[in-house]
Write an enzyme that holds these catalytic residues in place. Structure first.
Site, PDB file in Angstrom:
ATOM      1  N   ARG A   1     -34.764 -21.301  25.202  1.00 49.59           N
ATOM      2  CA  ARG A   1     -35.448 -20.005  25.283  1.00 49.59           C
ATOM      3  C   ARG A   1     -36.848 -20.161  25.862  1.00 49.59           C
ATOM      4  NH1 ARG A   1     -31.993 -19.921  21.010  1.00 49.59           N
ATOM      5  NH2 ARG A   1     -30.540 -18.152  21.007  1.00 49.59           N
TER       6      ARG A   1
ATOM      7  N   HIS B   1     -32.966 -16.522  33.138  1.00 50.20           N
ATOM      8  CA  HIS B   1     -32.414 -15.172  33.174  1.00 50.20           C
ATOM      9  C   HIS B   1     -32.651 -14.435  31.869  1.00 50.20           C
ATOM     10  CE1 HIS B   1     -29.182 -17.642  31.414  1.00 50.20           C
ATOM     11  NE2 HIS B   1     -28.768 -16.537  30.790  1.00 50.20           N
TER      12      HIS B   1
END
Length: 365
Positions: free
Chosen positions: A259, A240
């Protein structure tokens, strides 16, 4: 109960006005998040009498009094949730969070990707319109969108998507072997000729990250737009990226983030892909009587609006944040917008009243 002083994170993607306006003070530099909780990295401070004490220290000094025995028995001697106010002016990094087993294992191994031994499911409830990317599109749809760019270098990515392997497509982008800047320039040139929101977002991201192939994320992922009062839950493994908006976020008390791009921070591609679930999707959470209760025992969120008083039953550790007007918490505390209070389990049931709007965080016990 004690009023809270809460740390503010000045990440570059934060708004220069939203949190300042909530707190009723002049705007300054970027302010991205306000943390309300007992995470050891940035705990709230209890006003109390005398010198301020961190909420983390208060919990450690009296776990049963602050948390209540059922919470201690279920989650250990820690506040299981972390409440945040989040103000997104620029897109956050593309990211994913681990499940409980992955977090415990990674932390035990000393893996630098894991700051805590806890999972980090989260839920965002919009105060203003809020936009984000979350979960993969159907692979064939993503293949069509990538192919429509007609960038020859992206043929292997489109092929992987046609084969239904979104993680392979993501790896190809994250481990791009050639000139990343040349690829992004070609993508921007192609995307600018297609008049459709997803391609416009690709071009916008590319202006901020001109050497990051992850700017193609809007073509691989689903776009979500929340109206004020709507909420979205993101469990483990959901890739997301929040794009813009102002909201209240609640999560398990963890800071574990993997990440995948749109950042200058470290990216561990192998660990990221191990944690990411290609079929995991966010879940819209409909409030029942003002209560947002996602499928996660660590937290729920109550939204209290003006009107009759609300009695919160049971003995639970609660954080109450006023976001509009004024709200009275019990007989002792009156909160103005931007103010918050910690209600320990030992205080028992608490009554909320007033003409304002407040959010109340607590475990699901």
């Amino acid at each position: 109960m004690d009023l809270l002083t809460n740390p503010i994170k000045d990440y570059a993607w934060g708004s220069r006005t939203a949190i300042a306006a909530l707190m009723g003070r002049p705007a300054g530099g970027p302010e991205a998040e306000m943390w309300l909780g007992a995470h050891p990295a940035s705990p709230s401070l209890l006003s109390g009498n005398g010198s301020p004490v961190s909420l983390a220290d208060a919990v450690a000094a009296d776990p049963e009094g602050t948390l209540g025995w059922p919470v201690v028995e279920r989650f250990g001697e820690r506040l299981p949730y972390l409440l945040k106010v989040i103000a997104v002016d620029q897109p956050l990094s593309l990211q994913v969070h681990p499940d409980s087993e992955q977090a415990a294992d990674g932390f035990a191994r000393g893996d630098a990707n894991y700051a805590d031994p806890w999972h980090k499911p989260e839920m965002i409830c919009a105060i203003t319109p809020f936009r984000g990317l979350a979960g993969f599109r159907p692979a064939d749809q993503a293949a069509m969108l990538v192919g429509r760019l007609q960038v020859e270098a992206l043929t292997p990515v489109a092929d992987a998507l046609r084969d239904g392997d979104v993680l392979a497509a993501l790896r190809l982008l994250l481990e791009w072997p050639g000139s990343r800047r040349e690829l992004v320039e070609a993508v921007v040139w192609a995307a600018s000729s297609v008049h459709q929101p997803d391609y416009a977002l690709v071009a916008k991201l590319a202006r901020r990250y001109p050497e990051d192939p992850a700017v193609l994320a809007p073509l691989l992922m689903r776009r979500h737009e929340l109206a004020p009062g709507e909420a979205l839950y993101l469990g483990a493994g959901v890739l997301h990226c929040y794009l813009d908006g102002f909201g209240v976020e609640i999560m398990a008390c963890s800071d574990n983030v993997m990440r995948a791009g749109l950042t200058g921070k470290h990216i561990d591609v192998d660990e990221l892909l191990r944690v990411t679930r290609p079929d995991a999707q966010p879940l819209a959470v409909e409030p029942a009587g003002g209560v947002y209760a996602p499928p996660c025992p660590d937290f729920l969120l109550r939204r209290v609006t003006p009107g009759a008083s609300h009695v919160l039953e049971g003995a639970l550790p609660r954080i109450v944040l006023c976001t509009e007007g004024a709200v009275r918490v019990g007989a002792e505390v009156k909160l103005q917008a931007g103010e918050s209070v910690f209600v320990p389990a030992s205080d028992g049931p608490v009554e909320l009243s007033g003409d304002g709007v407040a959010f109340c965080a607590e475990p699901q016990i």
